[in-house]
Scaffold this motif. Structure first.
Motif, PDB file in Angstrom:
ATOM      1  N   ALA A 108     -11.473  17.940 -56.543  1.00 60.61           N
ATOM      2  CA  ALA A 108      -9.962  17.773 -56.110  1.00 60.61           C
ATOM      3  C   ALA A 108      -9.671  16.410 -56.094  1.00 60.61           C
ATOM      4  O   ALA A 108     -10.236  15.344 -56.309  1.00 60.61           O
ATOM      5  CB  ALA A 108     -10.006  18.109 -54.481  1.00 60.61           C
ATOM      6  N   CYS A 147      -6.536  13.327 -55.506  1.00 61.45           N
ATOM      7  CA  CYS A 147      -5.803  12.798 -54.604  1.00 61.45           C
ATOM      8  C   CYS A 147      -5.373  11.316 -54.697  1.00 61.45           C
ATOM      9  O   CYS A 147      -6.294  10.623 -55.389  1.00 61.45           O
ATOM     10  CB  CYS A 147      -6.186  13.117 -53.168  1.00 61.45           C
ATOM     11  SG  CYS A 147      -7.344  12.302 -52.361  1.00 61.45           S
ATOM     12  N   GLN A 180      -4.767   8.021 -52.011  1.00 57.48           N
ATOM     13  CA  GLN A 180      -4.867   7.786 -50.689  1.00 57.48           C
ATOM     14  C   GLN A 180      -3.760   7.590 -49.955  1.00 57.48           C
ATOM     15  O   GLN A 180      -2.826   6.455 -50.433  1.00 57.48           O
ATOM     16  CB  GLN A 180      -5.876   6.849 -50.474  1.00 57.48           C
ATOM     17  CG  GLN A 180      -6.349   6.460 -49.091  1.00 57.48           C
ATOM     18  CD  GLN A 180      -7.561   5.456 -48.911  1.00 57.48           C
ATOM     19  OE1 GLN A 180      -7.711   4.812 -50.052  1.00 57.48           O
ATOM     20  NE2 GLN A 180      -7.970   5.078 -47.718  1.00 57.48           N
ATOM     21  N   GLU A 184      -0.942   9.181 -49.940  1.00 56.45           N
ATOM     22  CA  GLU A 184       0.244   9.740 -50.489  1.00 56.45           C
ATOM     23  C   GLU A 184       0.140  11.217 -50.794  1.00 56.45           C
ATOM     24  O   GLU A 184      -0.867  11.855 -51.040  1.00 56.45           O
ATOM     25  CB  GLU A 184       0.380   8.930 -52.037  1.00 56.45           C
ATOM     26  CG  GLU A 184       0.449   7.290 -51.681  1.00 56.45           C
ATOM     27  CD  GLU A 184       1.814   6.923 -51.137  1.00 56.45           C
ATOM     28  OE1 GLU A 184       2.672   7.638 -50.862  1.00 56.45           O
ATOM     29  OE2 GLU A 184       1.764   5.770 -50.579  1.00 56.45           O
ATOM     30  N   GLU A 185       1.298  11.665 -50.762  1.00 56.96           N
ATOM     31  CA  GLU A 185       1.265  13.269 -51.120  1.00 56.96           C
ATOM     32  C   GLU A 185       1.494  13.478 -52.541  1.00 56.96           C
ATOM     33  O   GLU A 185       1.229  14.361 -53.135  1.00 56.96           O
ATOM     34  CB  GLU A 185       2.675  13.872 -50.228  1.00 56.96           C
ATOM     35  CG  GLU A 185       2.637  13.753 -49.055  1.00 56.96           C
ATOM     36  CD  GLU A 185       3.549  14.367 -47.968  1.00 56.96           C
ATOM     37  OE1 GLU A 185       4.563  14.902 -48.779  1.00 56.96           O
ATOM     38  OE2 GLU A 185       3.509  14.376 -46.770  1.00 56.96           O
ATOM     39  N   GLU A 186       2.301  12.651 -53.343  1.00 58.65           N
ATOM     40  CA  GLU A 186       2.577  12.872 -54.680  1.00 58.65           C
ATOM     41  C   GLU A 186       1.467  12.044 -55.515  1.00 58.65           C
ATOM     42  O   GLU A 186       1.387  10.695 -55.169  1.00 58.65           O
ATOM     43  CB  GLU A 186       4.011  12.512 -55.228  1.00 58.65           C
ATOM     44  CG  GLU A 186       5.111  13.535 -54.517  1.00 58.65           C
ATOM     45  CD  GLU A 186       5.326  13.034 -53.150  1.00 58.65           C
ATOM     46  OE1 GLU A 186       5.023  11.893 -52.752  1.00 58.65           O
ATOM     47  OE2 GLU A 186       6.150  13.822 -52.616  1.00 58.65           O
ATOM     48  N   ILE A 187       1.361  12.164 -56.674  1.00 60.74           N
ATOM     49  CA  ILE A 187       0.655  11.409 -57.865  1.00 60.74           C
ATOM     50  C   ILE A 187       1.799  10.595 -58.756  1.00 60.74           C
ATOM     51  O   ILE A 187       2.298  11.274 -59.458  1.00 60.74           O
ATOM     52  CB  ILE A 187      -0.260  11.962 -58.474  1.00 60.74           C
ATOM     53  CG1 ILE A 187      -1.187  12.627 -57.269  1.00 60.74           C
ATOM     54  CG2 ILE A 187      -0.999  11.164 -59.400  1.00 60.74           C
ATOM     55  CD1 ILE A 187      -2.602  13.408 -58.011  1.00 60.74           C
ATOM     56  N   ALA A 225      -6.009   7.110 -58.794  1.00 59.36           N
ATOM     57  CA  ALA A 225      -6.365   8.407 -58.175  1.00 59.36           C
ATOM     58  C   ALA A 225      -7.891   8.554 -57.784  1.00 59.36           C
ATOM     59  O   ALA A 225      -8.642   7.819 -58.480  1.00 59.36           O
ATOM     60  CB  ALA A 225      -5.755   9.706 -59.216  1.00 59.36           C
ATOM     61  N   TYR A 263      -3.010  18.236 -62.013  1.00 56.33           N
ATOM     62  CA  TYR A 263      -2.228  17.837 -61.241  1.00 56.33           C
ATOM     63  C   TYR A 263      -1.001  17.324 -61.698  1.00 56.33           C
ATOM     64  O   TYR A 263      -1.024  17.260 -63.032  1.00 56.33           O
ATOM     65  CB  TYR A 263      -2.760  16.341 -60.654  1.00 56.33           C
ATOM     66  CG  TYR A 263      -3.306  15.420 -61.600  1.00 56.33           C
ATOM     67  CD1 TYR A 263      -2.449  14.318 -61.630  1.00 56.33           C
ATOM     68  CD2 TYR A 263      -4.412  15.554 -62.298  1.00 56.33           C
ATOM     69  CE1 TYR A 263      -2.661  13.139 -62.762  1.00 56.33           C
ATOM     70  CE2 TYR A 263      -4.765  14.639 -63.462  1.00 56.33           C
ATOM     71  CZ  TYR A 263      -3.786  13.384 -63.497  1.00 56.33           C
ATOM     72  OH  TYR A 263      -4.249  12.543 -64.463  1.00 56.33           O
TER      73      TYR A 263
END
Length: 668
Positions: A456, A458, A460, A462-465, A471, A562
Motif C-alpha cells: 500500500a 501513502c 504521511q 495527507e490524503e492526496e499524493i 511517498a 496511485y
C-alpha cells in the motif's frame, strides 16, 4: 597530626612489625580469579557434558530473537543432518581440538593458582595492629615500674645515636616512645583502648592490594622495563596486526579487493551466466591453494561440465574454482574428490557475502535486471541450480527423469509454486517413490514458505499524493517462521532472506529496494521515494517484487496504483490544533521579560509623577496660607511677597510647624 601514622606505615623488611602485609593482594587476586573461573568452568563443563547445545544454539536454533518457534523441515535429509551434527559434537575426535586442550590447560592452571592462594590465605595471620605491650616486650597488665624499665632498656637499645648504621633504629625508637606514651599518658591510653591508636580515631584508607614483589626496591627496574616493553612493543604490535588484518575486509565481511574487482567488472548487462566466473575471480577464491593432484582430478570434472559462456580469465586458480562452481550448479558432486569438495565448500561459504555485495552494487547503480539476476545466482548456489534448471529440482529425490512426467499430461506443473499448491493426489512424478521418499516430498512442501505479499502507498498525514511528495510504500510479507532452508548441497546452515524491489511498471526503472532478513511470521518493510512529476492523467503503477534468495520459484509480485495531483490541483489546508492556536495569543518568554521591565519603568514613572503633583499641591496650599497671614493677598504686600518666596522652598513635612495669627512673632 603526629608522625605516628607515617612511621607506623613505613615498609621495612627487617622488622616483622613493620613488614608488608600480602593479605589484601591475596583476597583481591582470589576474588578476581573466581569471577573468571566460575563462568568459564560452567561453560566448559556444559560444552563437555552437553556438546550438542552449543552447536544447536549456533546452527539449529529453536526460537528466533522475537520468540517465534522455528519450523524445521522434517525430510530424511534434514533430520539426518541434525543427527550428524549431534554425533560430530559428541565425538571426542572432533572435541579434542587445539582450542579445547588449551582451555583445559588454562582452567587447570587457574584452579591450581586459586588453590595456592587459598592455602596461603588460610595461613595468614590477622593484620598487625598497634600493641604497646608487644612493642615494649612486656606482658599485659604490667606495672608502671616494669613499663618504665622496659622503656629505658628498649630506648637505650634502639637509640639512633647508638645505631647510626641502622636506618630502622630511628623508626623503632619513635615506635617505642609512642608505646610508652600510650601506657603512661591518660589521654593517649584512653585513645588506644577505645580506637586502637594513641592519636585517636583515624580516617579510613582504601587502596589496591599489590603483591610484595611489586614494592620491593630490587624489582623496580625489572617492573619498569616490563611495563615499557608491554606499552611500547606489544600494544603497538597487536594494533598493527589487527589493522593489517581488518583493512583487507569491508564492513560486510567481503575483502576490499573483491569489492574493487566487482565494481569494475559488474555491468548493466551482467547476468547469471557471468556470475560464477566473478565469484571464482574474487580475492577469497584466489586465496585457495592449488595442489599437484588438481590437474588429474579436475580433468574428470571438466569433461562433464557444460560452460554457459566463454571464459574471461585464464589464471589456473580462477579456472579451477570456476569449474568447481559450475560442477556444483550442475550437480556433478559425484565427480569431485574429497579435496576438491573441501575447496568447493569454502567457495560456497564465501559466496553468500560475495553475492550480497554484487546485489548491492547493482542496486546502487540502479541496474534492476542485474540485481535480480544476482539474486537468482545466489539461490542457484544455495540449491545447486544451473542457469536453466527447473525449480522442481529442489524437491527431494527429483531428477531430470521425473521432470518429464511433471511437465506433461493433466495437472502438469512448471514451477515449484504450482507443485506445492496441488494436493498429494494431484502431484505427478511420485508413482515410483517409496513411502519414505513420499514423506520427504510432503515434508518439503510443508516447509517451503507460502508467503503472501501485499503493498500500500501513502503520504504521511495527507490524503492526496502530490508531485514532489515523499511517498511510502508499505510492503507486508505474511507467512510462517521458518527454520533453516532445505539445501542438501550447501555446506552451511542457511536462513531465508527476501529482497524487495520497487520499480516503475511503465519504464522498468528501479525506485527503491530493501532486504528483509527477519524469519518472523509477519514482516513489514517500508520503501520511500519522491513522487515524480505526473504524466498524462497522473495515474501511476508501481511493481513490487519480492525475491527469495534460498528457493527458486516462490517469488511474489504485486502492483500498486496511485494518482498524482499537481500543485495547483490540490489546496492543502494546514490543520492547527485549538491548543496550538491558543498558544499564539500567549506572549513569548522574550515578550514577558520586556513587559515586566516596561511595567517596572512605568510604575516608577507613575510614582515620580504622583510625588511631583503632590508637591505642587502642597506648594499651592502654602502660598495661599502665606497670603492669609496678614489678611490680604501675598501679592499686595512686599512682606507677603517675601514670605511667598520663603515658602517656595518649604518642604511638605514642615506643614505642622506653620505659624498662625496667634503667634507673637507675627503681631502687627
Amino acid at each position: 597530626m603526629s608522625q605516628f601514622r607515617e612511621t607506623f606505615t613505613k615498609e621495612e623488611k627487617k622488622d616483622p612489625l613493620l613488614d608488608y602485609d600480602d593479605s589484601a593482594f591475596l583476597y583481591f587476586a582470589g576474588s578476581l580469579l573466581l569471577c573468571v573461573l566460575i563462568p568459564w568452568t560452567y561453560c566448559f563443563v556444559s560444552a563437555l557434558l552437553f556438546p550438542y547445545n552449543s552447536v544447536a544454539a549456533r546452527e539449529f536454533p529453536v526460537k528466533s530473537r522475537s520468540g517465534s518457534v522455528y519450523r524445521y523441515c522434517q525430510c530424511s535429509f534434514d533430520v539426518t543432518r541434525v543427527e550428524n551434527a549431534k554425533k560430530r559434537a559428541a565425538s571426542w575426535k572432533n572435541r579434542l581440538t587445539v582450542s579445547f586442550v588449551l582451555q583445559l590447560i588454562a582452567l587447570i592452571g587457574l584452579w591450581y593458582s586459586f588453590y595456592l592462594l587459598s592455602q596461603q590465605l588460610s595461613g595468614e595471620k590477622e593484620i598487625q595492629a598497634f600493641d604497646p605491650y608487644a612493642i615494649l616486650e612486656i606482658s599485659m597488665g604490667a606495672s608502671d615500674r616494669e613499663i618504665k624499665k622496659a622503656y629505658r632498656f628498649m630506648s637505650l637499645k634502639y637509640h639512633p645515636d647508638k645505631n647510626p648504621n641502622d636506618p630502622l633504629a630511628a623508626s623503632k625508637f619513635l615506635l617505642i616512645s609512642k608505646a610508652y606514651q600510650a601506657l603512661t599518658d591518660e589521654v593517649a591510653k584512653m585513645n588506644w583502648e577505645k580506637y586502637g591508636n594513641p592519636d585517636g580515631p583515624g580516617t579510613m584508607k582504601v587502596g589496591i592490594g599489590l603483591p610484595r614483589f611489586l614494592l620491593e626496591e630490587d624489582q623496580h627496574l625489572l617492573i619498569l622495563c616490563t611495563f615499557f616493553i608491554f606499552l611500547l612493543f606489544f600494544v603497538p604490535l597487536t594494533f598493527i596486526c589487527y589493522y593489517q588484518r581488518q583493512k583487507k575486509y569491508a564492513p560486510t565481511g567481503v575483502q576490499v579487493d573483491t569489492l574493487h574487482f566487482l565494481s569494475y567488472y559488474l555491468t548493466d548487462g551482467t547476468r547469471v551466466k557471468n556470475a560464477p566466473e566473478f565469484v571464482a575471480a574474487s580475492a577469497e577464491s584466489r586465496e585457495l591453494q592449488l595442489r599437484p593432484t588438481d590437474n588429474e582430478e579436475m580433468a574428470v570434472v571438466i569433461r562433464e561440465v557444460v560452460e554457459p559462456k566463454k571464459r574471461q580469465f585464464t589464471q589456473p586458480i580462477i579456472v579451477r574454482n570456476y569449474f568447481l562452481i559450475l560442477a556444483h550448479m550442475q550437480r556433478l558432486h559425484d565427480k569431485l574428490s574429497p579435496s576438491l569438495q573441501s575447496d568447493l565448500n569454502a567457495l560456497l561459504s564465501a559466496s553468500l557475502k560475495i553475492t550480497q555485495s554484487m546485489i548491492e552494487i547493482a542496486q546502487l547503480r540502479e541496474w534492476i535486471l542485474t540485481a535480480q539476476s544476482m539474486v537468482e545466482f545466489r539461490r542457484g548456489m544455495v540449491q545447486a541450480l544451473d542457469v536453466k534448471s527447473s525449480s522442481l529440482l529442489q524437491i527431494p529425490h527429483f531428477d531430470e527423469e521425473l521432470l518429464k512426467h511433471c511437465h506433461k499430461g493433466k495437472n502438469a506443473v512448471r514451477d515449484l509454486t504450482e507443485f506445492i499448491s496441488q494436493t498429494p493426489e494431484e502431484r505427478k512424478g511420485l508413482s515410483k517413490m517409496n513411502p519414505q521418499q513420499l514423506a520427504d516430498v510432503q515434508a518439503f512442501c510443508s516447509h517451503v514458505s507460502d508467503m503472501e505479499l501485499s503493498a500500500a502507498i501513502c503520504v504521511q498525514d495527507e490524503e492526496e499524493i502530490v508531485e514532489g511528495d515523499v511517498a511510502t510504500v508499505t510492503v507486508k510479507l505474511d507467512g510462517e517462521a521458518m527454520g533453516p532452508v532445505h539445501a542438501p548441497f550447501f555446506p552451511d546452515t542457511k536462513f531465508e532472506e527476501w529482497w524487495i524491489f520497487l520499480t516503475d511498471k511503465a519504464s522498468g526503472g528501479l525506485i527503491a529496494q530493501a532486504r528483509s532478513r527477519s524469519p518472523e511470521k509477519y514482516v513489514e518493510e517500508q520503501l520511500q521515494f519522491q513522487v515524480p512529476t505526473k504524466q498524462g492523467s497522473g495515474k501511476m503503477v508501481l511493481l513490487v517484487t519480492a525475491m527469495c534468495d534460498s528457493y527458486s520459484g516462490i517469488d511474489r509480485t504485486t502492483e500498486v496504483e496511485y494518482k498524482v495531483f499537481g500543485d495547483s490541483e490540490v489546496k492543502r489546508s494546514v490543520y492547527v490544533h485549538p491548543e496550538d492556536e491558543a498558544l499564539d495569543s500567549e506572549p513569548t518568554l522574550f515578550q514577558q521579560m520586556l513587559g515586566a521591565y516596561g511595567e517596572e519603568e512605568e510604575s516608577e514613572d507613575e510614582d515620580e509623577d504622583q510625588r511631583a503633583a503632590a508637591k505642587k499641591i502642597q506648594q499651592k496650599k502654602l502660598k495661599s496660607m502665606s497670603g492669609d497671614l496678614n489678611g490680604r493677598p501675598s501679592g499686595d504686600n512686599p512682606q507677603g511677597g517675601a514670605m511667598d518666596d520663603e515658602y517656595e522652598d518649604y518642604v511638605p513635612e514642615a506643614e505642622a510647624d506653620i505659624p498662625t495669627d496667634d503667634d507673637d512673632e507675627y503681631d502687627g
